[in-house]
Scaffold this motif. Structure first.
Motif, PDB file in Angstrom:
ATOM      1  N   PRO A 121      57.760  40.264  24.261  1.00 25.12           N
ATOM      2  CA  PRO A 121      56.895  41.125  25.051  1.00 25.12           C
ATOM      3  C   PRO A 121      55.489  40.516  25.115  1.00 25.12           C
ATOM      4  O   PRO A 121      55.037  39.919  24.132  1.00 25.12           O
ATOM      5  CB  PRO A 121      56.855  42.433  24.249  1.00 25.12           C
ATOM      6  N   GLU A 122      54.838  40.710  26.269  1.00 27.97           N
ATOM      7  CA  GLU A 122      53.544  40.052  26.455  1.00 27.97           C
ATOM      8  C   GLU A 122      52.547  40.402  25.362  1.00 27.97           C
ATOM      9  O   GLU A 122      51.834  39.573  24.843  1.00 27.97           O
ATOM     10  CB  GLU A 122      52.971  40.478  27.795  1.00 27.97           C
ATOM     11  N   THR A 123      52.534  41.690  24.988  1.00 23.23           N
ATOM     12  CA  THR A 123      51.553  42.146  23.994  1.00 23.23           C
ATOM     13  C   THR A 123      51.776  41.456  22.656  1.00 23.23           C
ATOM     14  O   THR A 123      50.889  41.339  21.839  1.00 23.23           O
ATOM     15  CB  THR A 123      51.709  43.645  23.757  1.00 23.23           C
ATOM     16  N   PRO A 159      51.059  36.534  21.484  1.00 18.98           N
ATOM     17  CA  PRO A 159      50.129  35.717  20.720  1.00 18.98           C
ATOM     18  C   PRO A 159      50.394  35.752  19.225  1.00 18.98           C
ATOM     19  O   PRO A 159      49.943  34.911  18.489  1.00 18.98           O
ATOM     20  CB  PRO A 159      48.762  36.350  21.025  1.00 18.98           C
ATOM     21  N   HIS A 160      51.105  36.796  18.779  1.00 23.13           N
ATOM     22  CA  HIS A 160      51.262  36.966  17.331  1.00 23.13           C
ATOM     23  C   HIS A 160      52.610  36.501  16.809  1.00 23.13           C
ATOM     24  O   HIS A 160      52.792  36.385  15.624  1.00 23.13           O
ATOM     25  CB  HIS A 160      51.098  38.438  16.959  1.00 23.13           C
ATOM     26  N   VAL A 161      53.566  36.337  17.699  1.00 24.39           N
ATOM     27  CA  VAL A 161      54.915  36.044  17.213  1.00 24.39           C
ATOM     28  C   VAL A 161      54.946  34.683  16.539  1.00 24.39           C
ATOM     29  O   VAL A 161      54.622  33.671  17.146  1.00 24.39           O
ATOM     30  CB  VAL A 161      55.922  36.051  18.372  1.00 24.39           C
ATOM     31  N   PRO A 162      55.268  34.660  15.236  1.00 20.05           N
ATOM     32  CA  PRO A 162      55.343  33.364  14.606  1.00 20.05           C
ATOM     33  C   PRO A 162      56.432  32.545  15.289  1.00 20.05           C
ATOM     34  O   PRO A 162      57.532  33.060  15.522  1.00 20.05           O
ATOM     35  CB  PRO A 162      55.744  33.694  13.167  1.00 20.05           C
ATOM     36  N   ALA A 163      56.127  31.316  15.646  1.00 23.69           N
ATOM     37  CA  ALA A 163      57.062  30.505  16.410  1.00 23.69           C
ATOM     38  C   ALA A 163      58.424  30.454  15.724  1.00 23.69           C
ATOM     39  O   ALA A 163      59.464  30.418  16.387  1.00 23.69           O
ATOM     40  CB  ALA A 163      56.502  29.104  16.558  1.00 23.69           C
ATOM     41  N   THR A 164      58.436  30.507  14.396  1.00 16.67           N
ATOM     42  CA  THR A 164      59.692  30.344  13.667  1.00 16.67           C
ATOM     43  C   THR A 164      60.685  31.453  13.953  1.00 16.67           C
ATOM     44  O   THR A 164      61.878  31.253  13.844  1.00 16.67           O
ATOM     45  CB  THR A 164      59.423  30.302  12.165  1.00 16.67           C
ATOM     46  N   ILE A 165      60.211  32.641  14.317  1.00 23.37           N
ATOM     47  CA  ILE A 165      61.145  33.743  14.565  1.00 23.37           C
ATOM     48  C   ILE A 165      62.024  33.415  15.761  1.00 23.37           C
ATOM     49  O   ILE A 165      63.163  33.810  15.834  1.00 23.37           O
ATOM     50  CB  ILE A 165      60.374  35.066  14.790  1.00 23.37           C
ATOM     51  N   ALA A 195      52.578  45.199  17.169  1.00 23.96           N
ATOM     52  CA  ALA A 195      52.709  45.039  18.623  1.00 23.96           C
ATOM     53  C   ALA A 195      54.102  45.461  19.098  1.00 23.96           C
ATOM     54  O   ALA A 195      54.254  46.065  20.153  1.00 23.96           O
ATOM     55  CB  ALA A 195      52.427  43.591  19.013  1.00 23.96           C
ATOM     56  N   ALA A 196      55.107  45.172  18.291  1.00 17.33           N
ATOM     57  CA  ALA A 196      56.475  45.530  18.679  1.00 17.33           C
ATOM     58  C   ALA A 196      56.777  46.995  18.378  1.00 17.33           C
ATOM     59  O   ALA A 196      57.823  47.510  18.768  1.00 17.33           O
ATOM     60  CB  ALA A 196      57.457  44.639  17.928  1.00 17.33           C
ATOM     61  N   GLY A 197      55.883  47.661  17.651  1.00 13.68           N
ATOM     62  CA  GLY A 197      56.114  49.066  17.292  1.00 13.68           C
ATOM     63  C   GLY A 197      57.292  49.230  16.358  1.00 13.68           C
ATOM     64  O   GLY A 197      57.992  50.225  16.379  1.00 13.68           O
ATOM     65  N   SER A 198      57.515  48.227  15.507  1.00 12.24           N
ATOM     66  CA  SER A 198      58.735  48.272  14.683  1.00 12.24           C
ATOM     67  C   SER A 198      58.493  48.734  13.253  1.00 12.24           C
ATOM     68  O   SER A 198      59.386  48.635  12.428  1.00 12.24           O
ATOM     69  CB  SER A 198      59.392  46.891  14.673  1.00 12.24           C
ATOM     70  N   ILE A 199      57.295  49.232  12.942  1.00  9.47           N
ATOM     71  CA  ILE A 199      57.060  49.702  11.570  1.00  9.47           C
ATOM     72  C   ILE A 199      57.648  51.101  11.433  1.00  9.47           C
ATOM     73  O   ILE A 199      57.357  51.972  12.247  1.00  9.47           O
ATOM     74  CB  ILE A 199      55.559  49.693  11.250  1.00  9.47           C
ATOM     75  N   ASP A 212      40.070  42.491  14.507  1.00 13.44           N
ATOM     76  CA  ASP A 212      40.571  43.144  15.724  1.00 13.44           C
ATOM     77  C   ASP A 212      42.015  43.613  15.572  1.00 13.44           C
ATOM     78  O   ASP A 212      42.423  44.575  16.222  1.00 13.44           O
ATOM     79  CB  ASP A 212      40.442  42.196  16.931  1.00 13.44           C
ATOM     80  N   ASP A 213      42.788  42.927  14.729  1.00  6.17           N
ATOM     81  CA  ASP A 213      44.163  43.374  14.484  1.00  6.17           C
ATOM     82  C   ASP A 213      44.162  44.733  13.795  1.00  6.17           C
ATOM     83  O   ASP A 213      44.950  45.624  14.120  1.00  6.17           O
ATOM     84  CB  ASP A 213      44.905  42.388  13.565  1.00  6.17           C
ATOM     85  N   VAL A 214      43.274  44.874  12.802  1.00  5.56           N
ATOM     86  CA  VAL A 214      43.210  46.154  12.085  1.00  5.56           C
ATOM     87  C   VAL A 214      42.775  47.253  13.054  1.00  5.56           C
ATOM     88  O   VAL A 214      43.368  48.337  13.103  1.00  5.56           O
ATOM     89  CB  VAL A 214      42.232  46.075  10.888  1.00  5.56           C
ATOM     90  N   LEU A 215      41.758  46.930  13.863  1.00  6.17           N
ATOM     91  CA  LEU A 215      41.270  47.935  14.823  1.00  6.17           C
ATOM     92  C   LEU A 215      42.371  48.337  15.798  1.00  6.17           C
ATOM     93  O   LEU A 215      42.539  49.518  16.109  1.00  6.17           O
ATOM     94  CB  LEU A 215      40.104  47.362  15.633  1.00  6.17           C
ATOM     95  N   ALA A 216      43.121  47.329  16.283  1.00  6.33           N
ATOM     96  CA  ALA A 216      44.181  47.625  17.257  1.00  6.33           C
ATOM     97  C   ALA A 216      45.224  48.552  16.630  1.00  6.33           C
ATOM     98  O   ALA A 216      45.702  49.496  17.273  1.00  6.33           O
ATOM     99  CB  ALA A 216      44.835  46.324  17.728  1.00  6.33           C
ATOM    100  N   GLU A 217      45.566  48.297  15.368  1.00 11.11           N
ATOM    101  CA  GLU A 217      46.570  49.152  14.714  1.00 11.11           C
ATOM    102  C   GLU A 217      46.033  50.581  14.554  1.00 11.11           C
ATOM    103  O   GLU A 217      46.742  51.557  14.803  1.00 11.11           O
ATOM    104  CB  GLU A 217      46.964  48.553  13.349  1.00 11.11           C
ATOM    105  N   CYS A 218      44.773  50.694  14.145  1.00 12.38           N
ATOM    106  CA  CYS A 218      44.182  52.028  13.953  1.00 12.38           C
ATOM    107  C   CYS A 218      44.094  52.775  15.289  1.00 12.38           C
ATOM    108  O   CYS A 218      44.366  53.974  15.363  1.00 12.38           O
ATOM    109  CB  CYS A 218      42.795  51.926  13.326  1.00 12.38           C
TER     110      CYS A 218
END
Ligand code: SAM
Ligand code: SF4
Length: 548
Positions: A171-173, A176-182, A205-209, A247-253
């Motif tokens: 997914p676009e969102t 940028p974060h997806v570790p290439a190894t996945i 970003a994936a909403g998987s928590i 910004d990651d923390v802010l985005a999650e909050c």
């Protein structure tokens, strides 16, 4: 009546078997698609601190995203993940004591797999793990937890849910974060602690928590610990400090606020040192100087925890309301409690009037041997500054009794500190030697019986203090976030009257019980306090202020 708050998934709806629906796959891959019925049903047993619980939410989310279903009991699971605690020997013994039951389970159902992760798994004790935990098939250090799905062989191209992480399906969102190894199938993912912030961002970003509540959420902000408290295993199990990007923390909050979360707790072994390891940025240039951070590092231009609190406090919903009603954080090491941070606590309306500030001992000699890096006097000055900046702030603490060499006089000094500070709550424990820590080289010279006596004396003193402080709440009005329906057995009185009772916390973290039903869950309710006990308050609802 009891109501179990079921976890709220930020996931697409699952099929009746509980497995993920799975995305459409290319025609040439269809014959390899794994059906949900062949994926394990998992159960995660979490021990220890909030950080472990937060880590388990992430692991559960990853397993659900891989198409596995969750089992509500260990006995029914094909995959048991034990997220362990090693802070004291008793915590490790709890898991060791379950090895027999797990062996029987595996004998009855040979396909059952057991994973051990959390602080019991460290690089320095790998050689003893097999002997100590004979029923475990896979050991993962806390920083290896993001590998769980891959190491179990569930990260195949065809596992439902994981397609979302495959190149071309990202997914676009999330990209940028997806570790290439996945995206690489069938290759192991190299474990480095530095991947934790990245995997968290991808999961957000994936909403998987797999969050345990609709109104309460944990957000890790810093992993590991750079302190060297001599008794503590955490720096060995969780490694050095690594802050999540600001910004990651802010985005999650922000996302949690929009989803209706009312109470957000920022997590770290020492949240106060957040940001010192992040790269300097122009927008934080004004943070140069003015900080009395204990350590001698150049923090110029790097964000700090005060800046993070202020930024979260400033988040707004579309209608202009604050995104987060209540902001909390644990744990705060006194050494890094800066004036800037105290000001932020005082000035941010969402930050709750409660601080957990572990002191560990009331004697300078013991504190020195513990490597705590402050004196009793310095600690008391902090308490004074906090109380004048935030009148009525509730304080809680951790204390260890019977540390190596602690004399009766030194223990008495701890009791005196409790009388002086008058904490609202104290979490006390007898010192437990942790092999591999610096203090393990010191003699464990306070006998178990004496440790128990000191612990009881301390708890008795604290019970009296807590009760007195609680009595001062009688007659006051306070806002409570209802987060549980009381077990009838936990409230004899409720059973007698046949009334349903609920409970929750006020901003000062006081536990408040009141009459009311499950419809109040997740609501902020105004309550008048009518009675006080040593550990909780009781009151009556005035009105519901914010709907769930
Ligand atoms: N980072 C936090 C801090 O600075 O206080 C605490 C983290 S630790 C998981 C929680 C508490 O466990 C500590 O505050 C300490 O009181 C207690 N603890 C840690 N090691 C211990 C040991 N070896 N024996 C007894 N209690 C211990
Ligand atoms: Fe352990 Fe000290 Fe770090 Fe807390 S600050 S986790 S007690 S080493």
């Amino acid at each position: 009546m009891t109501v179990r708050a079921l976890p709220v998934l930020e996931l697409p709806a699952r099929s009746a078997t509980g497995g993920g629906e799975g995305p459409r796959v290319a025609a040439e891959l269809e014959e390899y698609v794994v059906g949900p019925e062949s994926l394990p049903r998992f159960f995660i047993w979490t021990l220890g601190c909030q950080m472990n619980h937060s880590d388990s939410e992430e692991m559960a989310g990853a397993l659900l995203a891989a198409g596995c279903a969750e089992s509500w009991s260990l006995e029914d699971a094909d995959l048991v993940v034990i997220n362990s605690c090693a802070i004291r020997e008793a915590a490790e013994q709890k898991v060791i004591g379950r090895m027999g039951q797990l062996a029987e389970l595996k004998q009855a159902r040979p396909g059952t797999r057991v994973v051990l992760t959390g602080c019991a798994v460290r690089e320095d004790n790998r050689h003893v793990l097999r002997r100590r935990y004979p029923s475990v098939d896979l050991f993962l250090r806390p920083d290896e937890e993001p590998e769980l799905v891959a190491r179990l062989g569930l990260a195949t191209l065809t596992a439902p849910g994981l397609m979302a992480g495959v190149a071309g399906h990202v997914p676009e969102t999330m990209a940028p974060h997806v570790p290439a190894t996945i995206a690489r199938v069938g290759r192991s993912i190299a474990a480095t602690a530095d991947r934790l912030p990245g995997t968290r961002a991808a999961a957000v970003a994936a909403g998987s928590i797999r969050r345990g509540s609709r109104w309460d959420a944990w957000v890790p902000v810093i992993y590991g610990c750079d302190k060297t408290c001599t008794y503590c295993i955490v720096p060995f199990s969780r490694g050095p400090e690594r802050s999540r990007p600001f910004d990651d923390v802010l985005a999650e909050c922000r996302k949690l606020g929009r989803a209706g979360v009312l109470n957000l707790t920022l997590l770290g072994q020492n949240v106060n040192s957040y940001g010192h390891d992040l790269p300097p940025e122009q927008r934080f240039a004004d943070l140069a100087g003015g900080r009395t951070l204990g350590r001698r590092i150049d923090t110029t231009g790097r964000p700090d925890f005060a800046a993070l609190l202020r930024a979260i406090d400033a988040l707004r919903l579309e209608d202009g309301r604050p995104a987060i009603a209540r902001l909390r954080f644990v744990t705060s090491h006194p050494w890094d409690l800066t004036d800037r941070l105290i000001d932020a606590i005082a000035e941010c309306p969402s930050v709750c009037e409660h601080l957990h500030l572990p002191v560990q001992s009331g004697d300078d000699g013991v504190l020195h041997r513990m490597g705590r890096q402050y004196s009793v006097e310095a600690y008391l000055r902090l308490v004074q500054r906090l109380r004048s900046a935030v009148p009525g702030i509730a304080l809680s603490s951790d204390v260890i009794v019977g540390f190596s060499g602690e004399t009766e006089r030194q223990f008495e000094a701890t009791l005196e500190l409790l009388r002086t500070v008058r904490y609202d709550q104290v979490f006390a424990a007898a010192y437990s030697v942790r092999p591999g820590t610096p203090a393990a080289r010191l003699p464990d010279d306070v006998s178990p019986g004496e440790k128990r006596r000191r612990l009881n004396a301390l708890l008795e003193l604290q019970e009296g203090i807590g009760w007195e402080l609680n009595r001062a709440w009688v007659g006051r009005r306070t806002e409570v976030l209802i987060d549980r329906v009381d077990q009838p057995s936990a409230h004899g009185e409720a059973t007698a009257r046949g009334a349903v009772r609920v409970a929750g916390r006020n901003r000062q973290n006081k536990l408040v019980h009141l009459d009311g039903g499950p419809e109040l869950l997740g609501r902020l309710v105004d309550v008048v306090i009518e009675r006080a006990g040593p550990y909780s308050l009781q009151g009556s609802q005035v009105e519901a202020t914010i709907p769930a």
